[in-house]
Design a protein around this motif. Sequence first.
Motif, short mmCIF file in Angstrom:
data_model
loop_
_atom_site.label_atom_id
_atom_site.label_comp_id
_atom_site.label_asym_id
_atom_site.label_seq_id
_atom_site.Cartn_x
_atom_site.Cartn_y
_atom_site.Cartn_z
N GLU A 40 35.81 46.82 46.35
CA GLU A 40 36.69 46.40 45.55
C GLU A 40 36.84 47.15 44.39
N PRO A 41 37.84 47.36 43.82
CA PRO A 41 37.79 48.29 42.30
C PRO A 41 37.24 47.36 41.32
N ALA A 42 36.39 47.87 40.41
CA ALA A 42 35.77 47.07 39.49
C ALA A 42 36.85 46.69 38.40
N PRO A 43 36.48 45.14 38.10
CA PRO A 43 37.28 44.69 37.05
C PRO A 43 37.47 45.49 35.81
N SER A 44 38.62 45.45 35.30
CA SER A 44 38.94 46.07 34.21
C SER A 44 38.26 45.50 32.72
N SER A 45 37.64 46.26 31.84
CA SER A 45 36.86 45.80 30.81
C SER A 45 37.83 45.77 29.55
N SER A 46 39.26 46.48 29.77
CA SER A 46 40.02 46.54 28.60
C SER A 46 40.80 45.30 28.45
N HIS A 47 41.34 45.31 27.35
CA HIS A 47 42.33 44.00 27.00
C HIS A 47 43.64 44.49 27.33
#
Length: 81
Positions: A40-47
């Motif tokens: 699975e794609p890693a969750p985005s840490s950017s806002h």
Amino acid sequence: MRTTVSIDDSLLAAAKQRAQQRQTTLGACIEDALRLLLTEPAPSSSHPVTLPTMGGRGFRPGIDPTSNRSMLDALDDEAAR
């Protein structure tokens, strides 16, 4: 490779049951679950990006915002001034 991990009792019981249903080992069942998780794609840490908005009165009278020709004509009128 052998390793030791701590797993919630109810989760371990469910994994053992699933392994038995699939007629496989607990280790293979856990490996499959990890493979699925890691693909699975890693969750985005950017806002989320906030785009600026502009205030204003809207279009001049006579300009149709759905017509490219109308918009280009208005730009030509502005350039001629």
